[in-house]
Write a protein that holds these residues in place. Structure first.
Motif, mmCIF file in Angstrom:
data_model
loop_
_atom_site.group_PDB
_atom_site.id
_atom_site.type_symbol
_atom_site.label_atom_id
_atom_site.label_comp_id
_atom_site.label_asym_id
_atom_site.label_seq_id
_atom_site.Cartn_x
_atom_site.Cartn_y
_atom_site.Cartn_z
ATOM 1 N N LEU A 180 11.564 -2.373 -8.223
ATOM 2 C CA LEU A 180 11.606 -2.777 -6.942
ATOM 3 C C LEU A 180 11.469 -4.375 -6.772
ATOM 4 N N LYS A 181 12.285 -4.984 -5.897
ATOM 5 C CA LYS A 181 12.239 -6.444 -6.002
ATOM 6 C C LYS A 181 12.515 -6.969 -4.563
ATOM 7 N N SER A 182 11.754 -8.137 -4.492
ATOM 8 C CA SER A 182 11.782 -8.905 -3.243
ATOM 9 C C SER A 182 12.887 -9.919 -3.132
ATOM 10 N N SER A 183 13.103 -10.494 -1.839
ATOM 11 C CA SER A 183 14.162 -11.686 -1.740
ATOM 12 C C SER A 183 13.477 -12.787 -2.579
ATOM 13 N N VAL A 193 11.926 5.773 -3.340
ATOM 14 C CA VAL A 193 11.670 4.890 -2.444
ATOM 15 C C VAL A 193 12.707 3.660 -2.541
ATOM 16 N N SER A 194 13.126 3.377 -1.161
ATOM 17 C CA SER A 194 14.045 2.213 -1.204
ATOM 18 C C SER A 194 13.578 1.044 -0.669
ATOM 19 N N SER A 195 12.513 1.054 -0.003
ATOM 20 C CA SER A 195 11.842 -0.186 0.412
ATOM 21 C C SER A 195 10.263 0.250 0.273
ATOM 22 N N TRP A 196 9.444 -0.785 -0.164
ATOM 23 C CA TRP A 196 7.962 -1.002 -0.189
ATOM 24 C C TRP A 196 7.679 -1.872 0.739
ATOM 25 N N GLY A 197 7.239 -1.783 1.987
ATOM 26 C CA GLY A 197 6.999 -3.040 2.773
ATOM 27 C C GLY A 197 5.781 -3.842 2.561
ATOM 28 N N ASP A 198 5.925 -5.129 2.491
ATOM 29 C CA ASP A 198 4.842 -5.972 2.666
ATOM 30 C C ASP A 198 3.902 -5.830 3.928
ATOM 31 N N ASN A 229 4.212 -11.853 5.931
ATOM 32 C CA ASN A 229 5.163 -12.771 5.357
ATOM 33 C C ASN A 229 6.358 -12.288 5.208
ATOM 34 N N GLY A 230 6.436 -10.661 5.118
ATOM 35 C CA GLY A 230 7.518 -9.945 5.003
ATOM 36 C C GLY A 230 8.169 -9.842 3.751
ATOM 37 N N TYR A 231 7.524 -9.856 2.611
ATOM 38 C CA TYR A 231 8.239 -9.913 1.249
ATOM 39 C C TYR A 231 8.431 -8.522 0.753
ATOM 40 N N ASP A 232 9.229 -7.605 1.412
ATOM 41 C CA ASP A 232 9.252 -6.351 1.372
ATOM 42 C C ASP A 232 9.937 -6.065 -0.108
ATOM 43 N N ILE A 233 9.527 -5.304 -1.087
ATOM 44 C CA ILE A 233 10.352 -5.027 -2.269
ATOM 45 C C ILE A 233 11.077 -3.729 -1.959
ATOM 46 N N THR A 234 12.243 -3.912 -2.687
ATOM 47 C CA THR A 234 13.362 -2.846 -2.294
ATOM 48 C C THR A 234 14.367 -2.430 -3.439
ATOM 49 N N GLN A 235 15.081 -1.453 -3.338
ATOM 50 C CA GLN A 235 15.870 -0.839 -4.501
ATOM 51 C C GLN A 235 16.750 -0.236 -3.812
ATOM 52 N N GLY A 236 18.144 -0.787 -3.837
ATOM 53 C CA GLY A 236 19.385 0.054 -3.112
ATOM 54 C C GLY A 236 20.009 0.987 -3.906
ATOM 55 N N VAL A 237 19.846 1.073 -5.261
ATOM 56 C CA VAL A 237 20.565 1.976 -6.320
ATOM 57 C C VAL A 237 19.621 3.059 -6.618
ATOM 58 N N GLY A 238 20.119 4.184 -6.235
ATOM 59 C CA GLY A 238 19.327 5.439 -6.060
ATOM 60 C C GLY A 238 18.608 5.826 -7.347
ATOM 61 N N ASP A 239 19.509 5.771 -8.749
ATOM 62 C CA ASP A 239 18.721 6.250 -9.782
ATOM 63 C C ASP A 239 18.191 5.186 -10.137
ATOM 64 N N LYS A 240 17.565 4.065 -9.683
ATOM 65 C CA LYS A 240 16.659 3.006 -9.991
ATOM 66 C C LYS A 240 15.409 2.990 -9.010
ATOM 67 N N GLN A 241 15.506 4.111 -8.131
ATOM 68 C CA GLN A 241 14.232 4.033 -7.206
ATOM 69 C C GLN A 241 13.045 4.761 -7.742
ATOM 70 N N LYS A 301 0.973 -1.230 -0.030
ATOM 71 C CA LYS A 301 0.016 0.091 -0.005
ATOM 72 C C LYS A 301 0.812 1.148 0.295
ATOM 73 N N ALA A 302 0.612 2.051 -0.851
ATOM 74 C CA ALA A 302 1.462 3.265 -0.963
ATOM 75 C C ALA A 302 1.281 4.370 -0.048
ATOM 76 N N ASN A 303 0.225 4.092 1.172
ATOM 77 C CA ASN A 303 -0.110 5.113 1.980
ATOM 78 C C ASN A 303 0.510 4.460 3.336
ATOM 79 N N THR A 304 1.523 3.486 3.329
ATOM 80 C CA THR A 304 1.999 3.009 4.643
ATOM 81 C C THR A 304 3.172 2.175 4.228
ATOM 82 N N ASN A 305 3.931 1.927 5.484
ATOM 83 C CA ASN A 305 4.903 0.946 5.322
ATOM 84 C C ASN A 305 6.040 1.238 4.184
ATOM 85 N N PHE A 306 6.598 2.146 4.181
ATOM 86 C CA PHE A 306 7.522 2.176 2.850
ATOM 87 C C PHE A 306 8.743 3.138 3.810
ATOM 88 N N THR A 307 9.790 3.073 2.871
ATOM 89 C CA THR A 307 11.042 3.961 3.307
ATOM 90 C C THR A 307 11.369 4.844 1.849
#
Length: 297
Positions: free
Chosen positions: A142-145, A95-100, A104-116, A82-88
């Protein structure tokens, strides 16, 4: 004075500079919800932007994204974004992390700045006032583990497309393992692919309009693709056909699974992932949830 102490306690506990645009707007919006729990009869958000200043709790809850919506169907809900909660985000709302939102905890993340991708707290052009995350059509994703392989899946996305070109909404860990994508050869063509082409429609999302899209990846002849225009609250497509052998062991949003092909030029407000081939009645329930939350009344 009772309000002031509660507000100060809440803000102090956030651990984020209150002066930044993200922190100010996000904290105040979340605070509106928390004030409701205190059963306060009236609250004026003086520091909020000019487009969102309800003077009562009734007004706050009526102002689109300011209120909480009922939960979606929970059985086999594998991941929920949800884009109204649980993200960094950083100070520029990248956005570096969009939380699940499930356990289950399948957060989708992106550590590279120009790909966020970039988060937007917009109550003007978001779906029914809700926030969204914007993908730039260049290299954002963004991608999960990686997790245990799931055989079938059903995706629901609240999406607004900006340009006519190839763009993957969601995929698995590798290219085309379970892909829902825009086919740039035709303005509104939306397609499914998993071991072979599945349902497709030329009545997919028009440009710059919010849609709910539901894709059921099911091996055999029962793969299904449904599109609904949230501006007019009308269904535009419902396609049923064969598909290959779907499977996914990660969740990739904004490109194909390898993170390179089909960059998405679109905004996404919410994603539901079910690790099942949802029944037709379940798909109707998911769509009803989306209509209730994202269609303006």
């Amino acid at each position: 004075t009772g309000y002031d102490s509660r507000i100060q306690t809440y803000i102090t506990g956030q651990g984020t500079p209150f002066a930044t645009g993200y922190a100010k707007n996000h904290i105040l919006r979340d605070l509106n919800r928390k004030l409701y729990n205190y059963e306060l009869s009236s609250y004026i958000t003086d520091s909020y932007d000019a487009g969102f200043r309800p003077t009562t709790l009734t007004g706050i809850l009526a102002a689109g994204g300011g209120g909480d919506a009922p939960d979606p169907p929970q059985d086999n809900l594998f991941a929920f974004y949800k884009a109204n909660t649980n993200f960094t985000v950083d100070e520029s709302n990248a956005v570096s992390s969009w939380g699940d939102d499930t356990s289950n905890g399948y957060d989708i993340t992106q550590g590279v700045g120009d790909k966020q991708p970039v988060w937007s707290d917009s109550n003007v052009d978001g779906p029914n006032g809700y926030e969204y995350i914007a993908f730039d059509g260049s290299n954002d994703f963004l991608k999960s583990s990686v997790f245990t392989t799931q055989a079938n899946g059903t995706y629901c996305l609240i999406v607004r497309r900006h340009t006519q070109h190839f763009g993957a909404l969601i995929d698995g860990n590798t290219n085309s393992s379970q892909t829902l994508y825009f086919d740039g050869s035709t303005e509104r063509r939306l397609r499914m692919y998993a071991g072979g082409y599945g349902p497709w429609t030329n009545l997919g999302p028009e440009l710059n309009i919010w849609y709910c899209v539901i894709a059921r990846f099911q091996s055999g002849s029962l793969a299904r693709l449904v599109c609904r225009n949230l501006a007019t609250d009308t269904e535009t497509a419902d396609a049923l056909s064969n598909i290959g052998s779907p499977s996914f062991n990660a969740i990739t949003v904004g490109t194909q699974g390898a993170g390179v092909a089909m960059p998405l030029d679109a905004d996404i407000a919410e994603i539901l992932v079910y690790n099942e081939a949802s029944s037709d009645s379940k798909i109707s329930d998911i769509m009803a949830y989306a209509q209730n939350k994202f269609v303006s009344s």
